[in-house]
Structures are given as C-alpha cells and as structure tokens.
Scaffold this active site. Structure first.
Site, short mmCIF file in Angstrom:
data_model
loop_
_atom_site.label_atom_id
_atom_site.label_comp_id
_atom_site.label_asym_id
_atom_site.label_seq_id
_atom_site.Cartn_x
_atom_site.Cartn_y
_atom_site.Cartn_z
N GLU A 39 22.56 28.40 -42.67
CA GLU A 39 21.95 28.86 -43.91
C GLU A 39 23.04 29.03 -44.96
O GLU A 39 24.00 29.77 -44.74
CB GLU A 39 21.23 30.19 -43.66
CG GLU A 39 20.78 30.91 -44.91
CD GLU A 39 20.37 32.35 -44.63
OE1 GLU A 39 20.43 33.16 -45.57
OE2 GLU A 39 20.01 32.67 -43.48
N LYS A 128 11.78 37.21 -41.09
CA LYS A 128 13.13 37.73 -40.86
C LYS A 128 13.10 39.25 -40.98
O LYS A 128 12.70 39.79 -42.02
CB LYS A 128 14.10 37.14 -41.89
CG LYS A 128 15.52 37.62 -41.75
CD LYS A 128 16.42 36.99 -42.80
CE LYS A 128 16.18 37.59 -44.17
NZ LYS A 128 17.22 37.16 -45.15
#
Length: 212
Positions: A39, A128
């Site tokens: 990421e 998340k």
C-alpha cells in the site's frame, strides 16, 4: 476480485515516505520474502507516480494499492494510476462507491461495530480496523460473534510477534507499516536483506496461524 485477493496474500505492507528511487528495491525485498501486496499512502509526494511505477515494473507479481484515501477523487486518480485496492482511514460512502464503480477492492477504516457494519453495507470488501493495537486480537474474536460475515483486517500496532494472533482471532489479513518498512532507514543492502528476512518470518507466522 475482492476479499479473496486480500485473504490469500495475508499481509499488506504499508509503505509511507517512498520515493521513485527507493520503491522498487523495497518492493523487490518484500517480494523476495513472500509479501506481494503493498500500500502506497497518498500523503507521500508523487504517490500516483510511485503506484504507476510499481504496477509497470511488477505487473501481476505485485498487488499494489493506495492508502490514506480520503475522498472519491483521490480514489479515482489512484485507480487510473494502477491501484488494485483503495484503503481509507475512515468510512465515506462516496469513496467506497467510486472504488467499486471501477471494480477495485475497497477497504475503508472503521473501529466500532456500528462503523464496521456501515462500511460493509456501503459496499466495502474488507473493513480495516484501526488502530487495532489499542484493543488487541480479543476485539476481533468479540466482533466475530455478532458480525461473523464481515471480513476484518487489523492495522496499527501489528508486528511479527502479534500478527499470528490476529489471524487466529479471525482476521482475513494484517496490515503492517514501519515495523516492516521504516522510511527513515538508509536504503543499504543490509537493510533490504532485513526487510526480506522480516517478510519471510512474518509470512511463516501467519501461514502457520491460518492452519491452526
């Protein structure tokens, strides 16, 4: 493409402060250790160009996405640069909808049961949970009672020692930042080897936890 793509990779390396010069060696070091999802956080200067470079160099061998995405406009720009997933620190319906419009994996950040359910109802593939380190693996076990159908992924405070505990508690994957890749470190051969070694250890831990 959705939760299965994140789940099979088990670990997403969160990279802050990358540059066009450092990203390829770091990504290769992670790949050598078995981590194939990274990421790139959007507050990083030239983040879109960095995402595009990783996508161009590694193709399907590296699953690259954008992190810290706060709005749908940024999500669209990241997707057009090659991002295969979009991580957000908060739940914003418009960002999730934009991400899903392009067929890309949406992973918004939430903390409470209400926020997690809301994100899922908006179309999130995975939610998340941040900062996971402040509540620990037991929180995931507790959430699995009323919300067993929602894929959860902890970030914040995850390291090679506790990652396996979150997997055992039901997390589909874990996100790991500076404990895996520290942007303040000088990019030496020794440091790159240490990234690979950490990645190898981490993947062994989570794969073993998955089987237990």
């Amino acid at each position: 493409m959705g939760v299965e793509e994140i789940q099979k990779r088990r670990v997403v390396a969160v990279i802050r402060g990358a540059t066009m010069e450092t990203i390829i060696p770091v990504a290769q070091a992670l790949k050598n250790g078995g981590i194939t999802a990274i990421e790139i956080t959007m507050e990083t200067p030239k983040a879109l160009s960095i995402i595009e470079r990783v996508a161009d160099v590694f193709g399907d061998e590296m699953f690259v996405g954008a992190g810290t995405v706060l709005d749908p406009e940024t999500a669209r720009a990241a997707i057009l640069s090659g991002a295969k997933f979009v991580f957000s620190p908060t739940v914003r319906k418009e960002t999730i909808e934009m991400t899903k419009r392009y067929g890309i994996i949406s992973v918004p950040g939430a903390f409470t049961a209400t926020e997690i359910l809301t994100a899922y109802e908006y179309g999130a593939d995975v939610v998340k949970v941040f900062p996971a380190g402040s509540v620990g693996p037991g929180y995931f076990k507790n959430l699995a009672g009323p919300l067993p159908h929602i894929p959860l992924m902890p970030t914040g405070g995850i390291n090679t020692e506790n990652a396996k505990d979150y997997i055992r508690a039901g997390a589909v994957a874990v996100g790991m930042g500076s404990s895996l890749v520290d942007p303040t470190k000088e990019l030496t051969e020794l440091y790159l080897r240490s990234i690979t070694e950490k990645a190898q250890q981490l993947m062994m831990e989570v794969q073993f936890a998955q089987k237990v």
